[in-house]
Design a protein around this motif. Structure first.
Motif, PDB file in Angstrom:
ATOM      1  N   PHE A  34       0.837  -1.187   0.000  1.00 59.38           N
ATOM      2  CA  PHE A  34       0.000   0.000   0.000  1.00 59.38           C
ATOM      3  C   PHE A  34       0.881   1.249   0.000  1.00 59.38           C
ATOM      4  CE2 PHE A  34      -3.892  -2.277   1.222  1.00 59.38           C
ATOM      5  CZ  PHE A  34      -3.365  -3.421   1.801  1.00 59.38           C
ATOM      6  N   TYR A  36       0.764   5.346   0.889  1.00 61.14           N
ATOM      7  CA  TYR A  36       0.024   6.400   1.573  1.00 61.14           C
ATOM      8  C   TYR A  36       0.771   7.718   1.390  1.00 61.14           C
ATOM      9  CZ  TYR A  36      -2.327   2.651   4.213  1.00 61.14           C
ATOM     10  OH  TYR A  36      -3.042   1.548   4.581  1.00 61.14           O
ATOM     11  N   GLN A  38       1.045  11.522   3.441  1.00 56.92           N
ATOM     12  CA  GLN A  38       0.733  12.183   4.704  1.00 56.92           C
ATOM     13  C   GLN A  38       1.197  13.619   4.649  1.00 56.92           C
ATOM     14  OE1 GLN A  38       2.763  10.795   8.269  1.00 56.92           O
ATOM     15  NE2 GLN A  38       0.946  11.196   9.515  1.00 56.92           N
ATOM     16  N   GLN A  42      -1.295  15.770   9.695  1.00 56.42           N
ATOM     17  CA  GLN A  42      -2.509  15.110   9.253  1.00 56.42           C
ATOM     18  C   GLN A  42      -2.348  13.592   9.263  1.00 56.42           C
ATOM     19  OE1 GLN A  42      -4.399  16.609   5.727  1.00 56.42           O
ATOM     20  NE2 GLN A  42      -3.739  18.713   6.098  1.00 56.42           N
ATOM     21  N   SER A  43      -3.447  12.922   9.014  1.00 55.70           N
ATOM     22  CA  SER A  43      -3.435  11.469   9.008  1.00 55.70           C
ATOM     23  C   SER A  43      -2.933  10.939   7.671  1.00 55.70           C
ATOM     24  CB  SER A  43      -4.841  10.956   9.298  1.00 55.70           C
ATOM     25  OG  SER A  43      -4.834   9.566   9.484  1.00 55.70           O
ATOM     26  N   LEU A  44      -2.879   9.643   7.563  1.00 57.55           N
ATOM     27  CA  LEU A  44      -2.433   9.007   6.333  1.00 57.55           C
ATOM     28  C   LEU A  44      -3.592   8.879   5.365  1.00 57.55           C
ATOM     29  CD1 LEU A  44      -0.450   7.928   8.635  1.00 57.55           C
ATOM     30  CD2 LEU A  44       0.049   6.096   7.024  1.00 57.55           C
ATOM     31  N   THR A  49      -3.344   0.622  -3.834  1.00 60.17           N
ATOM     32  CA  THR A  49      -3.043  -0.723  -3.357  1.00 60.17           C
ATOM     33  C   THR A  49      -2.479  -1.520  -4.519  1.00 60.17           C
ATOM     34  OG1 THR A  49      -4.888  -0.610  -1.817  1.00 60.17           O
ATOM     35  CG2 THR A  49      -4.022  -2.803  -2.318  1.00 60.17           C
ATOM     36  N   THR A  57      -4.520  -0.629  -7.748  1.00 55.34           N
ATOM     37  CA  THR A  57      -5.858  -0.054  -7.590  1.00 55.34           C
ATOM     38  C   THR A  57      -5.709   1.292  -6.909  1.00 55.34           C
ATOM     39  OG1 THR A  57      -6.847  -2.250  -7.357  1.00 55.34           O
ATOM     40  CG2 THR A  57      -8.136  -0.364  -6.595  1.00 55.34           C
ATOM     41  N   GLU A  59      -7.026   4.929  -5.318  1.00 50.86           N
ATOM     42  CA  GLU A  59      -8.156   5.538  -4.631  1.00 50.86           C
ATOM     43  C   GLU A  59      -8.697   6.697  -5.455  1.00 50.86           C
ATOM     44  OE1 GLU A  59      -9.504   4.346  -1.550  1.00 50.86           O
ATOM     45  OE2 GLU A  59      -8.269   2.706  -2.340  1.00 50.86           O
ATOM     46  N   PHE A  91       5.069  13.550   2.583  1.00 52.31           N
ATOM     47  CA  PHE A  91       5.682  12.376   3.207  1.00 52.31           C
ATOM     48  C   PHE A  91       4.956  11.163   2.652  1.00 52.31           C
ATOM     49  CE2 PHE A  91       8.476  10.484   6.019  1.00 52.31           C
ATOM     50  CZ  PHE A  91       7.899   9.751   7.045  1.00 52.31           C
ATOM     51  N   ILE A  93       4.493   7.094   2.559  1.00 52.19           N
ATOM     52  CA  ILE A  93       4.733   5.913   3.392  1.00 52.19           C
ATOM     53  C   ILE A  93       4.162   4.685   2.687  1.00 52.19           C
ATOM     54  CG2 ILE A  93       4.357   4.832   5.636  1.00 52.19           C
ATOM     55  CD1 ILE A  93       3.840   7.555   6.819  1.00 52.19           C
ATOM     56  N   GLN A  97       1.885  -6.304   3.294  1.00 51.82           N
ATOM     57  CA  GLN A  97       1.020  -7.286   3.952  1.00 51.82           C
ATOM     58  C   GLN A  97       1.245  -8.650   3.336  1.00 51.82           C
ATOM     59  OE1 GLN A  97      -3.210  -6.736   3.120  1.00 51.82           O
ATOM     60  NE2 GLN A  97      -3.625  -7.006   5.290  1.00 51.82           N
ATOM     61  N   GLN A 104      -0.882  -4.755   8.356  1.00 55.35           N
ATOM     62  CA  GLN A 104       0.061  -4.065   7.490  1.00 55.35           C
ATOM     63  C   GLN A 104       1.258  -3.612   8.313  1.00 55.35           C
ATOM     64  OE1 GLN A 104      -1.651  -0.891   5.123  1.00 55.35           O
ATOM     65  NE2 GLN A 104      -3.580  -2.000   4.889  1.00 55.35           N
TER      66      GLN A 104
END
Lengths: 115, 114
Positions: A34, A36, A38, A42-44, A49, A57, A59, A91, A93, A97, A104
């Motif tokens: 995966f 991500y 950031q 803030q959040s990821l 994927t 895939t 988002e 950033f 990341i 998995q 993960q």
């Protein structure tokens, strides 16, 4: 166990160039990886994927031609930021998995600065 | 739609004090639940996870979390905080869809006063 590495940890590039970030699972086979993004404080946000040997895939809202993802082997996935612009500075990341495992494991992240 | 909320943006506690970080989720089924910690400029480290079974789960670094289905919560606790616990904490929900997907909460920033 379950170590994920990313390279490089820092990258500074000029606007218009492309940057490749590698994500490796060091001690297990990652059937799924995966990516991500950031932003500061803030959040990821999941970008995409990737399953080994398949197309990634993405988002909703993530440009697949901008962020090229390749998952060529069970231990390596790459994210290429094409024609980078300052707004791509962030950033990044990755996580990995194992097959039929729900957890993960995350890499240490790559900080990209586009000038 | 699935979502994760962490009501506290920032928490400050004194070293040695107890800690509870709140997490609520919205999901139609019983999800997989995770707590991750992120130190500044670093990736995420898994603290603990809940898949099924005992609703009180133990993690690393002395952390524990309790899954409460009736409250859709998965709060993280630690009886005595250490200065090295200062970091960003993310609650996350794992979804079983066509592929495994994790949705992260907004995070809670923890500061520890010596």
């Amino acid at each position: 166990g379950a170590v994920v590495s990313q390279h490089p940890s820092w990258v500074i590039c000029k606007s218009g160039t492309s940057v490749k970030i590698e994500c490796r699972s060091l001690d297990f086979q990652a059937t799924t990886m995966f990516w991500y993004r950031q932003f500061p404080k803030q959040s990821l946000m999941l970008m995409a994927t990737s399953n080994e040997g398949s197309k990634a895939t993405y988002e909703q809202g993530v440009e697949k031609d901008k962020f090229l993802i390749n998952h060529a082997s069970l231990t390596l996935s790459t994210l290429t930021v094409t024609s980078a612009h300052p707004e791509d500075s962030s950033f990044y990341i990755c996580s990995a998995q194992e097959r039929r495992r729900e957890t993960q494991y995350f890499g240490p992240g790559t900080r990209l600065l586009v000038l | 739609a699935q979502s994760v909320t962490q009501p506290d943006i920032h928490i400050t506690v004194s070293e040695g004090a107890s800690l509870e970080l709140r997490c609520n989720y919205s999901y139609g089924a019983t999800p997989y639940l995770f707590w991750y910690v992120q130190s500044p400029g670093q990736g995420l480290q898994l603290l603990l996870k809940y898949f099924s079974g005992d609703t009180l789960v133990q993690g690393i670094k002395g952390f524990e979390a309790e899954f409460k289905r009736s409250q859709s919560s998965f709060n993280l606790r630690k009886p005595s905080v250490h200065w090295s616990d200062a970091a960003e904490y993310f609650c996350a929900v794992g979804l079983k869809t066509s592929y495994d997907k994790v949705i992260f909460g907004p995070g809670t920033s923890l500061s520890v006063i010596p």
